[in-house]
Design a protein around this motif. Sequence first.
Motif, mmCIF file in Angstrom:
data_model
loop_
_atom_site.group_PDB
_atom_site.id
_atom_site.type_symbol
_atom_site.label_atom_id
_atom_site.label_comp_id
_atom_site.label_asym_id
_atom_site.label_seq_id
_atom_site.Cartn_x
_atom_site.Cartn_y
_atom_site.Cartn_z
ATOM 1 N N TRP A 19 0.838 -1.195 0.000
ATOM 2 C CA TRP A 19 0.000 0.000 0.000
ATOM 3 C C TRP A 19 0.871 1.242 0.000
ATOM 4 C CZ3 TRP A 19 -5.439 0.222 0.203
ATOM 5 C CH2 TRP A 19 -6.060 -1.032 0.236
ATOM 6 N N LYS A 20 0.397 2.287 -0.674
ATOM 7 C CA LYS A 20 1.133 3.552 -0.784
ATOM 8 C C LYS A 20 0.297 4.693 -0.212
ATOM 9 C CE LYS A 20 4.273 1.430 -3.184
ATOM 10 N NZ LYS A 20 4.907 0.469 -2.342
ATOM 11 N N LEU A 21 0.969 5.611 0.422
ATOM 12 C CA LEU A 21 0.333 6.821 0.931
ATOM 13 C C LEU A 21 0.164 7.800 -0.221
ATOM 14 C CD1 LEU A 21 -0.573 8.425 3.493
ATOM 15 C CD2 LEU A 21 1.784 9.274 3.606
ATOM 16 N N THR A 22 -1.043 8.352 -0.377
ATOM 17 C CA THR A 22 -1.289 9.356 -1.414
ATOM 18 C C THR A 22 -2.001 10.548 -0.796
ATOM 19 O OG1 THR A 22 -3.395 8.367 -2.088
ATOM 20 C CG2 THR A 22 -1.434 7.637 -3.267
ATOM 21 N N ASP A 23 -1.604 11.730 -1.179
ATOM 22 C CA ASP A 23 -2.235 12.979 -0.728
ATOM 23 C C ASP A 23 -2.317 13.103 0.798
ATOM 24 O OD1 ASP A 23 -2.639 13.732 -3.387
ATOM 25 O OD2 ASP A 23 -4.598 12.785 -3.441
ATOM 26 N N THR A 24 -1.407 12.498 1.505
ATOM 27 C CA THR A 24 -1.277 12.531 2.968
ATOM 28 C C THR A 24 -2.484 12.000 3.746
ATOM 29 O OG1 THR A 24 -2.049 14.809 3.358
ATOM 30 C CG2 THR A 24 0.298 14.514 2.841
ATOM 31 N N LYS A 25 -3.583 11.679 3.071
ATOM 32 C CA LYS A 25 -4.748 11.199 3.821
ATOM 33 C C LYS A 25 -5.402 9.955 3.228
ATOM 34 C CE LYS A 25 -8.126 14.244 1.677
ATOM 35 N NZ LYS A 25 -9.164 15.212 1.894
ATOM 36 N N TRP A 26 -4.758 9.347 2.263
ATOM 37 C CA TRP A 26 -5.264 8.132 1.628
ATOM 38 C C TRP A 26 -4.173 7.072 1.611
ATOM 39 C CZ3 TRP A 26 -10.175 7.751 -0.433
ATOM 40 C CH2 TRP A 26 -10.864 8.946 -0.639
ATOM 41 N N ILE A 27 -4.578 5.795 1.665
ATOM 42 C CA ILE A 27 -3.681 4.721 1.270
ATOM 43 C C ILE A 27 -4.328 4.038 0.077
ATOM 44 C CG2 ILE A 27 -2.416 4.375 3.415
ATOM 45 C CD1 ILE A 27 -4.337 2.060 4.099
ATOM 46 N N GLU A 28 -3.475 3.530 -0.810
ATOM 47 C CA GLU A 28 -3.954 2.981 -2.076
ATOM 48 C C GLU A 28 -3.151 1.747 -2.451
ATOM 49 O OE1 GLU A 28 -4.710 5.643 -5.575
ATOM 50 O OE2 GLU A 28 -3.006 4.545 -6.388
ATOM 51 N N ARG A 29 -3.842 0.800 -3.057
ATOM 52 C CA ARG A 29 -3.162 -0.378 -3.601
ATOM 53 C C ARG A 29 -3.848 -0.813 -4.882
ATOM 54 N NH1 ARG A 29 -1.820 -6.516 -1.496
ATOM 55 N NH2 ARG A 29 -0.917 -7.099 -3.493
ATOM 56 N N LYS A 30 -3.030 -1.267 -5.820
ATOM 57 C CA LYS A 30 -3.528 -1.843 -7.061
ATOM 58 C C LYS A 30 -3.332 -3.358 -7.001
ATOM 59 C CE LYS A 30 -2.364 2.210 -9.836
ATOM 60 N NZ LYS A 30 -3.675 2.727 -10.004
ATOM 61 N N TYR A 31 -4.388 -4.090 -7.327
ATOM 62 C CA TYR A 31 -4.361 -5.550 -7.344
ATOM 63 C C TYR A 31 -4.516 -6.010 -8.793
ATOM 64 C CZ TYR A 31 -5.469 -5.242 -2.331
ATOM 65 O OH TYR A 31 -5.465 -4.957 -0.988
ATOM 66 N N ARG A 32 -3.620 -6.871 -9.236
ATOM 67 C CA ARG A 32 -3.691 -7.390 -10.610
ATOM 68 C C ARG A 32 -4.170 -8.841 -10.571
ATOM 69 N NH1 ARG A 32 -1.809 -5.606 -15.230
ATOM 70 N NH2 ARG A 32 -0.442 -4.101 -14.240
ATOM 71 N N PHE A 33 -5.124 -9.153 -11.459
ATOM 72 C CA PHE A 33 -5.696 -10.497 -11.536
ATOM 73 C C PHE A 33 -5.426 -11.104 -12.906
ATOM 74 C CE2 PHE A 33 -7.950 -8.255 -8.273
ATOM 75 C CZ PHE A 33 -8.088 -9.213 -7.274
ATOM 76 N N ASN A 34 -5.405 -12.435 -12.966
ATOM 77 C CA ASN A 34 -5.212 -13.132 -14.241
ATOM 78 C C ASN A 34 -6.476 -13.117 -15.081
ATOM 79 O OD1 ASN A 34 -2.547 -13.813 -13.677
ATOM 80 N ND2 ASN A 34 -3.162 -15.664 -12.590
ATOM 81 N N GLU A 35 -7.613 -13.057 -14.408
ATOM 82 C CA GLU A 35 -8.898 -13.073 -15.099
ATOM 83 C C GLU A 35 -9.766 -11.914 -14.606
ATOM 84 O OE1 GLU A 35 -9.720 -15.273 -17.481
ATOM 85 O OE2 GLU A 35 -7.808 -16.341 -17.263
ATOM 86 N N TYR A 36 -10.504 -11.319 -15.515
ATOM 87 C CA TYR A 36 -11.397 -10.214 -15.181
ATOM 88 C C TYR A 36 -12.370 -10.589 -14.064
ATOM 89 C CZ TYR A 36 -15.326 -6.994 -15.680
ATOM 90 O OH TYR A 36 -16.343 -6.099 -15.431
ATOM 91 N N LEU A 37 -12.993 -11.761 -14.174
ATOM 92 C CA LEU A 37 -14.003 -12.155 -13.190
ATOM 93 C C LEU A 37 -13.417 -12.403 -11.798
ATOM 94 C CD1 LEU A 37 -16.446 -14.339 -15.297
ATOM 95 C CD2 LEU A 37 -16.769 -12.000 -14.463
ATOM 96 N N ASN A 38 -12.128 -12.732 -11.706
ATOM 97 C CA ASN A 38 -11.488 -12.842 -10.396
ATOM 98 C C ASN A 38 -11.453 -11.477 -9.717
ATOM 99 O OD1 ASN A 38 -9.327 -15.201 -11.868
ATOM 100 N ND2 ASN A 38 -10.833 -15.699 -10.311
ATOM 101 N N GLY A 39 -11.190 -10.437 -10.487
ATOM 102 C CA GLY A 39 -11.200 -9.081 -9.945
ATOM 103 C C GLY A 39 -12.587 -8.673 -9.476
ATOM 104 N N VAL A 40 -13.594 -9.045 -10.242
ATOM 105 C CA VAL A 40 -14.977 -8.739 -9.870
ATOM 106 C C VAL A 40 -15.359 -9.491 -8.596
ATOM 107 C CG1 VAL A 40 -17.384 -8.945 -10.600
ATOM 108 C CG2 VAL A 40 -15.649 -8.165 -12.231
ATOM 109 N N GLU A 41 -14.940 -10.745 -8.492
ATOM 110 C CA GLU A 41 -15.197 -11.527 -7.277
ATOM 111 C C GLU A 41 -14.515 -10.871 -6.072
ATOM 112 O OE1 GLU A 41 -14.156 -15.883 -5.319
ATOM 113 O OE2 GLU A 41 -13.798 -15.583 -7.458
ATOM 114 N N PHE A 42 -13.288 -10.415 -6.259
ATOM 115 C CA PHE A 42 -12.554 -9.724 -5.195
ATOM 116 C C PHE A 42 -13.318 -8.484 -4.745
ATOM 117 C CE2 PHE A 42 -9.329 -6.375 -4.277
ATOM 118 C CZ PHE A 42 -8.836 -6.887 -3.072
ATOM 119 N N VAL A 43 -13.794 -7.705 -5.691
ATOM 120 C CA VAL A 43 -14.545 -6.490 -5.357
ATOM 121 C C VAL A 43 -15.802 -6.835 -4.566
ATOM 122 C CG1 VAL A 43 -15.895 -4.587 -6.349
ATOM 123 C CG2 VAL A 43 -13.602 -5.074 -7.218
#
Length: 98
Positions: A19-43
């Motif tokens: 996770w990365k700090l952004t704008d001093t008041k947010w943390i953010e992370r990007k998650y990469r999936f092999n399949e589109y539907l895996n990302g949707v399931e994660f969400v």
Amino acid sequence: MEKLNDQEIQEKLTSVPSWKLTDTKWIERKYRFNEYLNGVEFVQQVANLSEKVNHHPFISIDYKMVTLRITSWHAKGLTALDFDLAKKYDELFIQIKS
């Protein structure tokens, strides 16, 4: 929850290294999936967990990439809850990725 100070935020970031700090008041992370539907399931799982604790991230789905951004509006910055959820989201990612 109380807003964390800069030193506390830096300490908490060590427990969620992806996770990365952004704008001093947010943390953010990007998650990469092999399949589109895996990302949707994660969400869906992120949404279910977030609803249980009544603390919701900003979510962006870009094909096989899901981005989560977290802050605590009531505290006007980051709290321990944000970092606790970041760890739980990472655990969900590992389960789906496996």
